[in-house]
Design an enzyme around this catalytic site. Structure first.
Site, short mmCIF file in Angstrom:
data_model
loop_
_atom_site.label_atom_id
_atom_site.label_comp_id
_atom_site.label_asym_id
_atom_site.label_seq_id
_atom_site.Cartn_x
_atom_site.Cartn_y
_atom_site.Cartn_z
N GLU A 21 -2.03 21.08 10.18
CA GLU A 21 -2.79 22.31 10.41
C GLU A 21 -3.11 22.39 11.89
O GLU A 21 -3.53 21.40 12.49
CB GLU A 21 -4.12 22.33 9.64
CG GLU A 21 -4.02 22.55 8.16
CD GLU A 21 -5.40 22.68 7.48
OE1 GLU A 21 -6.40 22.97 8.19
OE2 GLU A 21 -5.47 22.47 6.26
N TYR A 63 -12.16 24.85 16.91
CA TYR A 63 -13.47 24.32 16.47
C TYR A 63 -14.10 23.46 17.56
O TYR A 63 -15.32 23.32 17.63
CB TYR A 63 -13.33 23.53 15.17
CG TYR A 63 -13.11 24.43 13.95
CD1 TYR A 63 -14.10 25.30 13.53
CD2 TYR A 63 -11.93 24.39 13.24
CE1 TYR A 63 -13.91 26.13 12.42
CE2 TYR A 63 -11.72 25.19 12.13
CZ TYR A 63 -12.72 26.06 11.72
OH TYR A 63 -12.54 26.87 10.63
N ASN A 99 -4.81 17.35 10.71
CA ASN A 99 -5.18 18.73 11.03
C ASN A 99 -5.99 18.71 12.32
O ASN A 99 -6.97 17.98 12.42
CB ASN A 99 -6.01 19.33 9.89
CG ASN A 99 -5.24 19.38 8.59
OD1 ASN A 99 -4.00 19.23 8.58
ND2 ASN A 99 -5.94 19.59 7.47
N ASN A 146 -6.41 16.45 1.06
CA ASN A 146 -6.57 17.14 2.33
C ASN A 146 -7.99 16.94 2.86
O ASN A 146 -8.96 17.22 2.15
CB ASN A 146 -6.32 18.64 2.17
CG ASN A 146 -6.48 19.40 3.48
OD1 ASN A 146 -5.62 19.32 4.35
ND2 ASN A 146 -7.60 20.10 3.63
N GLU A 147 -8.07 16.45 4.08
CA GLU A 147 -9.33 16.36 4.83
C GLU A 147 -10.47 15.68 4.09
O GLU A 147 -11.58 16.22 4.02
CB GLU A 147 -9.77 17.76 5.28
CG GLU A 147 -8.77 18.42 6.21
CD GLU A 147 -9.26 19.75 6.78
OE1 GLU A 147 -10.20 20.34 6.22
OE2 GLU A 147 -8.68 20.18 7.79
N LYS A 179 -6.71 32.95 10.23
CA LYS A 179 -5.78 32.12 11.01
C LYS A 179 -4.33 32.41 10.68
O LYS A 179 -3.42 31.74 11.19
CB LYS A 179 -6.11 30.63 10.83
CG LYS A 179 -7.47 30.26 11.42
CD LYS A 179 -7.72 28.78 11.47
CE LYS A 179 -9.14 28.47 11.90
NZ LYS A 179 -10.15 28.77 10.86
N ASP A 199 -12.67 26.31 1.95
CA ASP A 199 -12.99 27.67 2.41
C ASP A 199 -12.25 28.77 1.66
O ASP A 199 -12.61 29.94 1.78
CB ASP A 199 -12.80 27.81 3.94
CG ASP A 199 -11.34 27.92 4.35
OD1 ASP A 199 -10.46 27.48 3.58
OD2 ASP A 199 -11.08 28.45 5.46
N TYR A 201 -7.75 21.01 15.62
CA TYR A 201 -8.22 22.32 16.05
C TYR A 201 -8.83 22.29 17.45
O TYR A 201 -9.77 23.01 17.73
CB TYR A 201 -9.20 22.88 15.02
CG TYR A 201 -8.51 23.31 13.74
CD1 TYR A 201 -8.05 24.62 13.58
CD2 TYR A 201 -8.31 22.41 12.69
CE1 TYR A 201 -7.41 25.01 12.42
CE2 TYR A 201 -7.67 22.80 11.52
CZ TYR A 201 -7.22 24.10 11.39
OH TYR A 201 -6.59 24.50 10.25
C1 E9O Z 1 -8.74 23.10 5.82
C2 E9O Z 1 -8.34 24.55 5.60
O1 E9O Z 1 -8.32 24.81 4.23
N1 E9O Z 1 -8.88 22.83 7.23
C3 E9O Z 1 -9.82 23.72 7.92
C4 E9O Z 1 -9.31 25.15 7.79
C5 E9O Z 1 -10.14 26.19 8.56
O2 E9O Z 1 -9.57 27.17 9.03
C6 E9O Z 1 -9.31 25.48 6.33
O3 E9O Z 1 -8.95 26.80 6.07
O4 E9O Z 1 -11.33 26.05 8.67
C7 E9O Z 1 -10.08 23.27 9.31
C8 E9O Z 1 -11.06 22.15 9.41
C9 E9O Z 1 -11.34 21.85 10.83
C10 E9O Z 1 -12.48 20.92 11.04
C11 E9O Z 1 -12.64 20.63 12.50
C12 E9O Z 1 -13.74 19.69 12.75
C13 E9O Z 1 -13.83 19.26 14.17
C14 E9O Z 1 -14.76 18.07 14.23
C15 E9O Z 1 -14.73 17.27 15.44
#
Ligand code: E9O
Length: 594
Positions: free
Chosen positions: A506, A474, A468, A406-407, A571, A167, A470
């Protein structure tokens, strides 16, 4: 050779070409055939280092080729008995370098330095033309990859233009200084590796030195009063120094020792030297604890970005000095170099200020559902990035852990089921990266950062489980108490399954400064505070949680998309221009106790 940061001393010279260069976009990629490496037909001035995107409207979303060019005299004193190298600190993503029309280097991957010897290509009776072509296409086989059939990484959730698998905004250009440096021609120190151990109250430093041309002479290393001889064979020599009652490096006392390496001639006179500031410390994982100098440590800090208005990702020392000041202000002791290696100056500051860094290669946005061929190309790129990163940063005490990705996804994002073939492909990929990292550096733990809802199996390969999460953003939007329960179950599950330290690398909520709500609502400053409070409370009750990194230190620029108001990820606990939101004050009260 190594990737020692060039320095100036009695034997070495350094010339920084930073300043105004000439610049031209090359959307039709005609420059190479048309001889742009000698002169640009219609250049405009540009700042180096800097991203090109915020400087010219037509360059904003340019992901293709662009040319940089400058002219400079090389000091006449460098002509005799010197070898001259050109070093590019970071060119995002692919780069080709010419000196006086001769191609001297080609490199793939941003954020890491590369250098080429240019001694034979230099002119001494006129200015030298340096031309660098930089290209930032988002291609499937690169790291980070461009969007593929499987839809890329988290950017698949947030959408965005320009299209990427991450992003943050795809800033491009010469992001760090371009240097010319001269070393003695006969032989020179190519690399120094210092690793440290603690034995009782003593600090033990093992030093390995590599010298050019299969050097078989002598040298010495000095550390304060201590000195040891170096006897080179086939270009390498080793020595061990023992410091009685040493001061061990850490956040409370970031003490650095000066290590001087010298090559000597038959009379014991110095022929080359290199100085390094080292910290004596150990990092290790024992059971479910992360230990610094044998004591459990808890990381408090952030994921960050190299991101600032106008400069983009270009080196900004003022930003770095301020950011370290704000880290201290907030009571943080750590950050992760999300999602790419940061400037060498930033690593040096971390050494001096006692900040613990998780050092990450640019492997973000990987999806193992993408074609096998792309995965194979990415593996080569990631291995190269790992080698370059370890070569560059291995001597920094602040780097306490390497992070290989990452991810990564093994199936669709947002709660989709993992795809067994993709999980397997990821297993092989990460096994390779883990083994290679440990081979390059056996003194630091290695980790992988997993996404919420992602493949858990991959964590089993690594020393520390980084995730990470959320819940409350999310997922479970607006439901903070429910989110906290889900988080606690999740953390306990990870602990039961892996029995390793867990770091939440995160967690955060988009927050618009000035938006308030009681009771807390999403996007408000109160919501960010209450969300962070619940996460920190959950961690505080779990000794296996070795760190909490808030996402993000500051708001940062993204592509354009429906989830990113004003082209930003909000964020940050600081705004993009580093003003504190309520959450920054909250963290300060939690972490600094004020
Ligand atoms: C990577 C970071 O660079 N992680 C993201 C961050 C964001 O703010 C981004 O800036 O979007 C979050 C990923 C969260 C994914 C959640 C998915 C939930 C699925 C069940």
């Amino acid at each position: 050779g190594g990737l020692l940061r060039p320095q100036r001393n009695a034997h070495r010279e350094l010339l920084d070409t930073s300043g105004l260069w000439r610049f031209q976009l090359d959307p039709r990629e005609e420059g190479e055939a048309a001889g742009w490496s000698r002169a640009l037909p219609a250049p405009r001035p540009i700042a180096v280092p800097c991203s090109w995107n915020d400087l010219f409207d037509d360059a904003k979303d340019h992901l293709g080729l662009a040319w940089y060019q400058t002219e400079l005299w090389v000091p006449a004193a460098w002509r005799e008995g010197r070898r001259v190298f050109l070093r590019v600190g970071s060119a995002n993503y692919a780069a080709k370098v010419w000196v006086n029309g001769t191609l001297v280097a080609e490199h793939f991957g941003g954020h890491l330095p590369f250098e080429a010897e240019v001694t034979g290509a230099l002119a001494w009776d006129r200015p030298n033309t340096i031309a660098i072509a930089v290209e930032n296409k988002q291609l499937l086989g690169r790291v980070p990859p461009g969007p593929g059939p499987a839809g890329g990484g988290v950017a698949g959730i947030v959408g965005g233009y320009p299209a990427t698998t991450y992003d943050f905004f795809p800033y491009a250009g010469l992001h760090r200084p371009v240097l010319l440096h001269a070393v003695p021609a006969a032989t020179h120190i190519e690399d120094v590796t210092a690793t440290t151990r603690i034995e009782g109250r003593d600090g033990v430093v093992d030093v390995t030195v590599a010298a050019a041309g299969g050097y078989a002479g002598r040298g010495r290393v000095r550390l304060g009063e201590l000195e040891a001889d170096l006897a080179f064979r086939a270009g390498t020599a080793q020595a061990t120094l023992r410091i009685p009652s040493a001061r061990f490096w850490g956040p409370r006392d970031p003490h650095l020792y000066r290590l001087d390496v010298t090559l000597t001639d038959g009379q014991g006179r110095g022929t080359d030297s290199y100085a390094l500031d080292i910290g004596i410390r150990t990092v290790e994982v024992r059971g479910d604890r992360l230990l610094l100098n044998g004591e459990p440590v808890a990381l408090r800090g952030f994921g960050k970005h190299e991101d600032f208005p106008l400069h983009g990702r270009g080196l900004d020392l003022a930003m770095w000095v301020r950011d370290y000041e704000l880290l201290r202000w907030a009571g943080a002791n750590s950050y992760r170099t999300t999602h790419y290696p940061y400037a060498e100056e930033a690593m040096e500051l971390a050494d001096r200020l006692g900040v613990l860094v998780i050092n990450e290669i640019p492997a973000v946005g990987l999806n193992f559902e993408d074609p096998e061929e792309a995965t194979a190309q990415r593996l080569d790129q990631a291995l190269l990035q790992l080698r370059e990163l370890v070569a560059r940063d291995k001597n920094h005490p602040s780097t306490i852990m390497w992070c290989v990705a990452n991810e990564p996804l093994g199936g669709p994002p947002l709660g989709g089921q993992p795809v067994p073939r993709a999980v397997e492909a990821g297993m092989r990929f990460f096994r390779r990266l883990y083994d290679e990292t440990r081979r390059l550096d056996a003194t630091r733990p290695v980790t992988l950062v997993g996404v919420q809802g992602g493949v858990l199996d991959w964590h089993g390969i690594f020393d520390v489980v980084c995730v990470n999460r959320y819940f409350g953003w999310y997922t479970q939007p607006g439901r903070l108490d429910e989110a906290a329960r889900v988080l606690e179950d999740d953390l306990d599950g990870l602990h039961r399954r892996f029995g390793k330290p867990v770091i939440v690398t995160e967690f955060g909520t988009d927050t618009l400064p000035g938006v308030h709500a009681a009771p807390p609502e999403m996007w408000s400053e109160e919501y960010q505070v209450e969300y962070l409070r619940r996460y920190l409370d959950a961690a505080a009750r779990r000794p296996f949680v070795a760190g909490m990194h808030v996402w993000n230190f500051a708001d940062f620029k993204t592509g354009q998309g429906t989830a990113r108001a004003g082209g930003m990820n909000h964020k940050g606990v600081f705004t993009r221009d580093r003003r504190p939101k309520m959450a920054a004050h909250f963290l300060r009260s939690r972490w600094a106790g004020t």
